[in-house]
Scaffold this active site. Sequence first.
Site, PDB file in Angstrom:
ATOM      1  N   HIS A  75      -9.966  -1.700  -7.710  1.00  0.00           N
ATOM      2  CA  HIS A  75      -9.602  -0.244  -6.772  1.00  0.00           C
ATOM      3  C   HIS A  75      -9.041   0.800  -7.660  1.00  0.00           C
ATOM      4  O   HIS A  75      -9.382   1.803  -7.502  1.00  0.00           O
ATOM      5  CB  HIS A  75      -8.839  -0.849  -5.748  1.00  0.00           C
ATOM      6  CG  HIS A  75      -8.821   0.375  -4.630  1.00  0.00           C
ATOM      7  ND1 HIS A  75      -9.626   0.957  -4.044  1.00  0.00           N
ATOM      8  CD2 HIS A  75      -7.327   0.809  -3.975  1.00  0.00           C
ATOM      9  CE1 HIS A  75      -8.844   1.979  -3.395  1.00  0.00           C
ATOM     10  NE2 HIS A  75      -7.852   1.943  -3.207  1.00  0.00           N
ATOM     11  N   ASP A  94       0.812  -1.261   0.036  1.00  0.00           N
ATOM     12  CA  ASP A  94       0.125   0.039   0.092  1.00  0.00           C
ATOM     13  C   ASP A  94       0.834   1.198   0.048  1.00  0.00           C
ATOM     14  O   ASP A  94       2.074   1.407   0.702  1.00  0.00           O
ATOM     15  CB  ASP A  94      -0.878  -0.153   1.164  1.00  0.00           C
ATOM     16  CG  ASP A  94      -1.843   1.120   1.116  1.00  0.00           C
ATOM     17  OD1 ASP A  94      -2.219   1.518  -0.071  1.00  0.00           O
ATOM     18  OD2 ASP A  94      -2.486   1.283   2.385  1.00  0.00           O
TER      19      ASP A  94
HETATM   20  C1  HEM Z   1      -3.981   2.697  -4.426  1.00  0.00           C
HETATM   21  C2  HEM Z   1      -5.534  -0.499  -0.835  1.00  0.00           C
HETATM   22  C3  HEM Z   1      -9.119   2.843   0.299  1.00  0.00           C
HETATM   23  C4  HEM Z   1      -7.199   5.869  -2.829  1.00  0.00           C
HETATM   24  C5  HEM Z   1      -4.036   1.691  -3.536  1.00  0.00           C
HETATM   25  C6  HEM Z   1      -3.294   0.447  -3.676  1.00  0.00           C
HETATM   26  C7  HEM Z   1      -3.806  -0.658  -2.641  1.00  0.00           C
HETATM   27  C8  HEM Z   1      -4.853   0.097  -1.959  1.00  0.00           C
HETATM   28  C9  HEM Z   1      -3.285  -1.715  -2.239  1.00  0.00           C
HETATM   29  C10 HEM Z   1      -2.200   0.119  -4.543  1.00  0.00           C
HETATM   30  C11 HEM Z   1      -0.844   0.641  -4.174  1.00  0.00           C
HETATM   31  C12 HEM Z   1      -0.658   2.115  -4.018  1.00  0.00           C
HETATM   32  O1  HEM Z   1      -0.562   2.692  -5.115  1.00  0.00           O
HETATM   33  O2  HEM Z   1      -0.696   2.451  -2.714  1.00  0.00           O
HETATM   34  C13 HEM Z   1      -6.736   0.209  -0.410  1.00  0.00           C
HETATM   35  C14 HEM Z   1      -7.342  -0.462   0.598  1.00  0.00           C
HETATM   36  C15 HEM Z   1      -8.412   0.396   1.114  1.00  0.00           C
HETATM   37  C16 HEM Z   1      -8.259   1.468   0.027  1.00  0.00           C
HETATM   38  C17 HEM Z   1      -7.250  -1.913   1.107  1.00  0.00           C
HETATM   39  C18 HEM Z   1      -9.494  -0.031   2.026  1.00  0.00           C
HETATM   40  C19 HEM Z   1     -10.134  -0.830   2.152  1.00  0.00           C
HETATM   41  C20 HEM Z   1      -8.923   3.924  -0.374  1.00  0.00           C
HETATM   42  C21 HEM Z   1      -9.736   4.998  -0.280  1.00  0.00           C
HETATM   43  C22 HEM Z   1      -9.120   5.839  -1.280  1.00  0.00           C
HETATM   44  C23 HEM Z   1      -7.971   5.218  -2.007  1.00  0.00           C
HETATM   45  C24 HEM Z   1     -10.789   5.237   0.598  1.00  0.00           C
HETATM   46  C25 HEM Z   1      -9.619   7.180  -1.500  1.00  0.00           C
HETATM   47  C26 HEM Z   1     -10.559   7.988  -1.001  1.00  0.00           C
HETATM   48  C27 HEM Z   1      -6.083   5.194  -3.701  1.00  0.00           C
HETATM   49  C28 HEM Z   1      -5.335   5.896  -4.556  1.00  0.00           C
HETATM   50  C29 HEM Z   1      -4.308   4.998  -4.983  1.00  0.00           C
HETATM   51  C30 HEM Z   1      -4.767   3.675  -4.136  1.00  0.00           C
HETATM   52  C31 HEM Z   1      -5.335   7.371  -4.992  1.00  0.00           C
HETATM   53  C32 HEM Z   1      -3.267   5.178  -6.057  1.00  0.00           C
HETATM   54  C33 HEM Z   1      -3.949   5.098  -7.485  1.00  0.00           C
HETATM   55  C34 HEM Z   1      -2.719   5.037  -8.545  1.00  0.00           C
HETATM   56  O3  HEM Z   1      -2.841   6.151  -8.887  1.00  0.00           O
HETATM   57  O4  HEM Z   1      -2.512   4.281  -9.029  1.00  0.00           O
HETATM   58  N1  HEM Z   1      -4.953   1.384  -2.412  1.00  0.00           N
HETATM   59  N2  HEM Z   1      -7.074   1.295  -0.516  1.00  0.00           N
HETATM   60  N3  HEM Z   1      -7.927   4.101  -1.287  1.00  0.00           N
HETATM   61  N4  HEM Z   1      -5.667   4.119  -3.294  1.00  0.00           N
HETATM   62 FE1  HEM Z   1      -6.393   2.697  -1.844  1.00  0.00          FE
END
Ligand code: HEM
Length: 302
Positions: free
Chosen positions: A217, A144
Amino acid sequence: MARPQTAIIPDHCKAGIFIEADIHAGQTAQIKAACRSALAALSDLQTQFPDASLGLSIAFGSSFWQTLNHAQEGREIKPFRALGNGLAPATQHDVMIHIQSMRQDLNFALAERVLAAFGGSISVQSETHGLRLLENRGTDGFVDGTENPQGDDNVRQVGIIADGQPDAGGSYVLLQKYRHNLKKWQGIGIPDQEADVGRSKAANEEFSRDVRLTDSHLGRVNLKENGVGLKIVRRSLPYGTVSGENGLMFISYCHTLHNIEAQLLSMFGETDGQTDRLLAHLSTAVSGAYYYAPSAERLGDL
Ligand code: HEM
């Protein structure tokens, strides 16, 4: 240059504490004094432990912020509302305290001092301790934070209201707790988990847009508006126990609430009816609140 609060820009901290509280009526003077004392406690511990990246953000919900009459500052702040027919509950509180550093013992010491400063002026409603796990992975096994803006200048540009604005140095915050169901997650197998996230698990490689599912996601949160990426700064950490409840304490900062909200609306089916696959197979949102973190200068002079 306006100074942002100190738990926003530092990346890769090892541990964090997230506290939400409500403010008792008629306590404005005590709150102002408590914020000054909290900044003094922070500065004292930073001096004693200069290599620990100790940071503190104190941020306010819209109803208390508006009573302070800084009308030109934090103008986008509003209460969190429930989304996706209750899939994302609203648990708005008046104040959020976010502490992060390389050491949980130091975080704990600062939290004790900050809560002592607030004393009886607030009632704590939630306190969650987060911990960075091996390879920056969540309890779900995926890395993450990879696509977070990197380097202080980029983080500042995305996370902090720019100089020249009346609220320069401020930042909008979303704090949302996600409880994972790891039995269900493990039950779907790694290929489906990867399809849900939009990245590979072991190697942490992004899937290209042509194979990525629109309700993965990444499909939900990697958004563009008029050709410009809607970026946010995430400082989330896993929380919980191995044998019991665990999940992700999601926290993000941004110079505009708009970017954070656009991603949330997209995840929770409020744009095109599609909901994030993580919500079906991994996680349930159990809290949700928006806060405004004023600049460090404003926090010391509310
Ligand atoms: C990317 C997990 C909730 C916004 C990611 C990634 C994972 C992840 C594994 C890919 C690696 C990274 O770039 O960090 C989760 C989990 C969540 C969650 C397990 C809740 C269960 C959220 C929420 C938001 C969010 C609530 C925004 C309100 C983002 C963004 C990225 C991302 C902006 C990067 C996307 C990109 O530009 O590739 N998240 N996330 N995430 N997440 Fe989440």
